[in-house]
Write an enzyme that holds these catalytic residues in place. Structure first.
Site, PDB file in Angstrom:
ATOM      1  N   ASP A  96       0.992  -0.831  -0.407  1.00 39.82           N
ATOM      2  CA  ASP A  96      -0.042  -0.463  -0.300  1.00 39.82           C
ATOM      3  C   ASP A  96       0.791   1.414   0.043  1.00 39.82           C
ATOM      4  O   ASP A  96       1.705   0.901   1.005  1.00 39.82           O
ATOM      5  CB  ASP A  96      -1.034  -0.172   1.141  1.00 39.82           C
ATOM      6  CG  ASP A  96      -2.240   1.137   1.458  1.00 39.82           C
ATOM      7  OD1 ASP A  96      -1.557   2.185   0.712  1.00 39.82           O
ATOM      8  OD2 ASP A  96      -2.685   1.236   2.145  1.00 39.82           O
ATOM      9  N   ILE A  97       1.255   1.938  -0.983  1.00 34.93           N
ATOM     10  CA  ILE A  97       1.721   3.334  -1.347  1.00 34.93           C
ATOM     11  C   ILE A  97       1.796   4.515   0.184  1.00 34.93           C
ATOM     12  O   ILE A  97       1.835   5.676  -0.262  1.00 34.93           O
ATOM     13  CB  ILE A  97       2.162   3.845  -2.377  1.00 34.93           C
ATOM     14  CG1 ILE A  97       0.822   4.162  -3.069  1.00 34.93           C
ATOM     15  CG2 ILE A  97       2.569   2.572  -3.316  1.00 34.93           C
ATOM     16  CD1 ILE A  97       1.019   4.964  -4.688  1.00 34.93           C
ATOM     17  N   ASN A 123       3.045   2.747 -10.738  1.00 32.31           N
ATOM     18  CA  ASN A 123       1.517   2.738 -11.789  1.00 32.31           C
ATOM     19  C   ASN A 123       0.101   3.643 -10.773  1.00 32.31           C
ATOM     20  O   ASN A 123       0.171   3.805 -11.123  1.00 32.31           O
ATOM     21  CB  ASN A 123       2.050   1.665 -12.364  1.00 32.31           C
ATOM     22  CG  ASN A 123       0.160   1.218 -12.946  1.00 32.31           C
ATOM     23  OD1 ASN A 123      -0.193   2.006 -13.776  1.00 32.31           O
ATOM     24  ND2 ASN A 123      -0.525   0.575 -11.925  1.00 32.31           N
ATOM     25  N   LYS A 132     -18.706  11.467 -14.965  1.00 34.41           N
ATOM     26  CA  LYS A 132     -19.371  10.405 -15.107  1.00 34.41           C
ATOM     27  C   LYS A 132     -20.058   9.470 -13.739  1.00 34.41           C
ATOM     28  O   LYS A 132     -20.967   9.402 -13.801  1.00 34.41           O
ATOM     29  CB  LYS A 132     -19.434   9.349 -15.890  1.00 34.41           C
ATOM     30  CG  LYS A 132     -18.962   9.877 -17.506  1.00 34.41           C
ATOM     31  CD  LYS A 132     -19.189   8.607 -18.833  1.00 34.41           C
ATOM     32  CE  LYS A 132     -18.838   9.353 -19.973  1.00 34.41           C
ATOM     33  NZ  LYS A 132     -19.423   8.588 -20.300  1.00 34.41           N
ATOM     34  N   TYR A 230      -6.826  15.625  -9.457  1.00 31.86           N
ATOM     35  CA  TYR A 230      -5.597  14.282 -10.130  1.00 31.86           C
ATOM     36  C   TYR A 230      -4.761  15.347 -10.569  1.00 31.86           C
ATOM     37  O   TYR A 230      -3.770  14.569 -10.689  1.00 31.86           O
ATOM     38  CB  TYR A 230      -6.182  13.455 -10.936  1.00 31.86           C
ATOM     39  CG  TYR A 230      -5.952  12.634 -11.542  1.00 31.86           C
ATOM     40  CD1 TYR A 230      -5.682  11.771 -10.462  1.00 31.86           C
ATOM     41  CD2 TYR A 230      -5.592  13.107 -13.145  1.00 31.86           C
ATOM     42  CE1 TYR A 230      -5.133  10.096 -11.371  1.00 31.86           C
ATOM     43  CE2 TYR A 230      -4.965  11.912 -13.811  1.00 31.86           C
ATOM     44  CZ  TYR A 230      -4.751  10.044 -12.867  1.00 31.86           C
ATOM     45  OH  TYR A 230      -4.239   9.324 -14.320  1.00 31.86           O
ATOM     46  N   GLY A 231      -5.077  16.056 -11.921  1.00 33.46           N
ATOM     47  CA  GLY A 231      -4.228  17.318 -12.579  1.00 33.46           C
ATOM     48  C   GLY A 231      -2.705  17.388 -11.474  1.00 33.46           C
ATOM     49  O   GLY A 231      -2.179  17.458 -11.648  1.00 33.46           O
ATOM     50  N   THR A 233      -2.332  16.600  -9.045  1.00 36.58           N
ATOM     51  CA  THR A 233      -0.823  15.561  -8.221  1.00 36.58           C
ATOM     52  C   THR A 233      -0.018  14.575  -9.624  1.00 36.58           C
ATOM     53  O   THR A 233       1.221  14.574  -9.125  1.00 36.58           O
ATOM     54  CB  THR A 233      -1.251  13.867  -7.272  1.00 36.58           C
ATOM     55  OG1 THR A 233      -2.340  13.781  -8.516  1.00 36.58           O
ATOM     56  CG2 THR A 233      -2.081  14.512  -6.785  1.00 36.58           C
TER      57      THR A 233
HETATM   58  P1  NAP Z   1      -7.324   1.673 -12.099  1.00 36.65           P
HETATM   59  O1  NAP Z   1      -7.435   0.190 -13.159  1.00 36.65           O
HETATM   60  O2  NAP Z   1      -8.145   1.774 -11.706  1.00 36.65           O
HETATM   61  O3  NAP Z   1      -5.759   0.856 -10.390  1.00 36.65           O
HETATM   62  C1  NAP Z   1      -5.426   1.442 -10.023  1.00 36.65           C
HETATM   63  C2  NAP Z   1      -4.120   0.361  -9.141  1.00 36.65           C
HETATM   64  O4  NAP Z   1      -3.803   1.206  -8.327  1.00 36.65           O
HETATM   65  C3  NAP Z   1      -5.091  -0.642  -8.513  1.00 36.65           C
HETATM   66  O5  NAP Z   1      -4.318  -1.686  -8.695  1.00 36.65           O
HETATM   67  C4  NAP Z   1      -5.200  -0.024  -7.761  1.00 36.65           C
HETATM   68  O6  NAP Z   1      -5.440  -0.938  -6.657  1.00 36.65           O
HETATM   69  C5  NAP Z   1      -3.958   0.743  -6.842  1.00 36.65           C
HETATM   70  N1  NAP Z   1      -3.897   1.101  -5.900  1.00 36.65           N
HETATM   71  C6  NAP Z   1      -4.660   2.604  -5.420  1.00 36.65           C
HETATM   72  N2  NAP Z   1      -4.003   3.057  -4.479  1.00 36.65           N
HETATM   73  C7  NAP Z   1      -3.263   2.381  -4.240  1.00 36.65           C
HETATM   74  C8  NAP Z   1      -2.580   2.290  -2.640  1.00 36.65           C
HETATM   75  N3  NAP Z   1      -2.731   3.455  -1.960  1.00 36.65           N
HETATM   76  N4  NAP Z   1      -1.053   1.647  -2.845  1.00 36.65           N
HETATM   77  C9  NAP Z   1      -1.205   0.387  -3.971  1.00 36.65           C
HETATM   78  N5  NAP Z   1      -1.892   0.510  -4.749  1.00 36.65           N
HETATM   79  C10 NAP Z   1      -3.151   1.220  -4.957  1.00 36.65           C
HETATM   80  O7  NAP Z   1      -6.208   2.488 -13.298  1.00 36.65           O
HETATM   81  P2  NAP Z   1      -4.901   2.487 -14.153  1.00 36.65           P
HETATM   82  O8  NAP Z   1      -6.175   3.054 -15.794  1.00 36.65           O
HETATM   83  O9  NAP Z   1      -4.651   0.908 -14.671  1.00 36.65           O
HETATM   84  O10 NAP Z   1      -4.506   3.313 -13.763  1.00 36.65           O
HETATM   85  C11 NAP Z   1      -2.590   3.010 -13.818  1.00 36.65           C
HETATM   86  C12 NAP Z   1      -2.134   3.976 -14.049  1.00 36.65           C
HETATM   87  O11 NAP Z   1      -2.457   5.244 -15.492  1.00 36.65           O
HETATM   88  C13 NAP Z   1      -2.383   5.808 -13.405  1.00 36.65           C
HETATM   89  O12 NAP Z   1      -1.412   5.922 -12.592  1.00 36.65           O
HETATM   90  C14 NAP Z   1      -2.953   6.595 -13.384  1.00 36.65           C
HETATM   91  O13 NAP Z   1      -3.253   7.225 -13.107  1.00 36.65           O
HETATM   92  C15 NAP Z   1      -2.542   6.318 -15.326  1.00 36.65           C
HETATM   93  N6  NAP Z   1      -3.809   6.842 -15.868  1.00 36.65           N
HETATM   94  C16 NAP Z   1      -4.868   5.567 -16.174  1.00 36.65           C
HETATM   95  C17 NAP Z   1      -4.811   6.191 -17.721  1.00 36.65           C
HETATM   96  C18 NAP Z   1      -6.745   5.894 -18.304  1.00 36.65           C
HETATM   97  O14 NAP Z   1      -7.347   6.622 -18.827  1.00 36.65           O
HETATM   98  N7  NAP Z   1      -6.393   4.617 -17.575  1.00 36.65           N
HETATM   99  C19 NAP Z   1      -4.695   8.136 -17.922  1.00 36.65           C
HETATM  100  C20 NAP Z   1      -3.175   8.476 -18.060  1.00 36.65           C
HETATM  101  C21 NAP Z   1      -3.087   8.345 -16.714  1.00 36.65           C
HETATM  102  P3  NAP Z   1      -7.171  -1.439  -6.102  1.00 36.65           P
HETATM  103  O15 NAP Z   1      -7.534  -2.130  -6.634  1.00 36.65           O
HETATM  104  O16 NAP Z   1      -6.701  -1.981  -4.430  1.00 36.65           O
HETATM  105  O17 NAP Z   1      -7.663  -0.248  -5.685  1.00 36.65           O
END
Ligand code: NAP
Length: 310
Positions: A96-97, A123, A132, A230-231, A233
């Site tokens: 857990d980060i 990640n 939404k 979010y932006g 961070t």
């Molecule tokens: P996601 O499906 O919501 O997955 C996020 C992951 O981060 C999940 O495994 C979640 O665990 C984990 N997480 C959240 N809080 C945490 C914590 N405190 N400690 C450890 N793990 C934690 O998101 P994603 O779309 O795969 O996004 C991955 C990365 O890409 C992120 O950095 C996001 O900002 C970036 N990103 C995504 C998009 C997009 O369109 N999807 C666009 C730009 C950037 P749980 O399952 O336990 O919640």
């Protein structure tokens, strides 16, 4: 340095990563119990979404162990089982980060089992501003919670794990294009600070704290901040990456560690939603390329900073 521009990894980076990919060719997945001389790659937030796809790609291509981390062990186990069903062998470690004890337990595990780290993909992140989703959480709480995970948590992971990086290691901080929008919506004074070539980590942490404080006081927009936690961070992560890359150049130049921040694109995950344009595997391409592999990636790779070139 054109930090906030869109460009593909430069040819030097492509070349060095291609050479490494060649050396890795033919080696598949990992074993549960390896000696301390094994190479090791680690992905945070890897139980689902882009992180899971990165872990899967690493299992297939990386010549060493892959540690899939998840904050919830059960969700992590389910992810590992899914990869095992595909014939892959990731290791699982809880992380857990937002929990320093959890980060340090992982650091001690890496030291004990591997004596270092070769690839780190930061990640894990959260997004509480999906238009939404009906969510009545006040903005200042979203700002505080999002900052705690996306910026503070990622920074803490880096503080504990970057010293473990071995020579020619690769660090990928997953940022977002949203950081560009956030930057453009900042006041000229704030933009100047974030674009500074000499900004220090302490100054950046101070700015991130000020954003949360201003949000609590309800004055963040008056103080020149955009209306997106979010932006902001992710802007913090991008600037942090530039600072870290600078430190690596100055302090460990000979080790040729490459550190990048990138955007995976708009990806169909729980965070990106069902209308996103990329599959998780496609979203994993840029982070994968900026990790140890270069082969066959033709996607629009967006990197926001480069560390040293090897
Ligand atoms: P996601 O499906 O919501 O997955 C996020 C992951 O981060 C999940 O495994 C979640 O665990 C984990 N997480 C959240 N809080 C945490 C914590 N405190 N400690 C450890 N793990 C934690 O998101 P994603 O779309 O795969 O996004 C991955 C990365 O890409 C992120 O950095 C996001 O900002 C970036 N990103 C995504 C998009 C997009 O369109 N999807 C666009 C730009 C950037 P749980 O399952 O336990 O919640």
């Amino acid at each position: 340095m054109p930090v906030y521009t869109q460009h593909a990894p430069d040819p030097h980076t492509w070349y060095s990563l291609a050479a490494q990919a060649e050396r890795s060719a033919g080696v598949v997945s990992s074993h549960p119990a390896m000696s301390s001389c094994s190479r090791v790659a680690l992905v945070t937030g890897a139980n689902k979404g882009v992180g899971f796809a990165i872990a899967r790609a690493l299992c297939r291509l990386f010549s060493g162990d892959v540690v899939l981390t998840a904050r919830d062990e059960a969700r992590g186990r389910a992810a590992v089982q899914q990869l095992q069903a595909e014939g892959l062998s990731p290791r699982l470690h809880q992380l857990d980060i937002t929990d320093l004890q959890s980060i340090r337990a992982l650091r001690d595990f890496l030291r004990r089992e591997y004596g270092g780290l070769d690839v780190l993909v930061n990640n894990a992140a959260i997004y509480m501003e999906n238009p939404k989703v009906v969510d009545t959480t006040p903005f200042h709480i979203k700002a505080e919670v999002t900052m705690k995970t996306n910026f503070d948590g990622t920074r803490d992971v880096c503080t504990e794990l970057l010293p473990l990086m071995r020579p020619r290691g690769r660090v990928v901080n997953v940022s977002s294009l949203m950081c560009l929008r956030a930057l453009k919506s900042c006041s000229p004074e704030l933009q100047h600070k974030f674009r500074s070539e000499t900004i220090t980590e302490e100054e950046l942490v101070g700015l991130m704290k000020k954003f949360v404080g201003d949000a609590k006081k309800g004055v963040h927009q008056k103080e020149g901040w955009p209306d997106t936690a979010y932006g902001v961070t992710k802007m913090g992560i991008t600037v942090l990456s530039r600072i870290q890359a600078r430190h690596l150049s100055e302090q460990r130049g000979g080790d040729k560690i490459l550190l990048n921040a990138c955007c995976p694109g708009w990806v169909r995950t729980d965070m990106g939603g069902p209308d996103a344009t990329k599959r998780p595997e496609e979203g994993a391409e840029t982070p994968r390329v900026l990790g140890p592999f270069a082969s066959r990636c033709r996607g629009p790779s967006w990197t926001v900073c480069h560390g040293q070139k090897s």
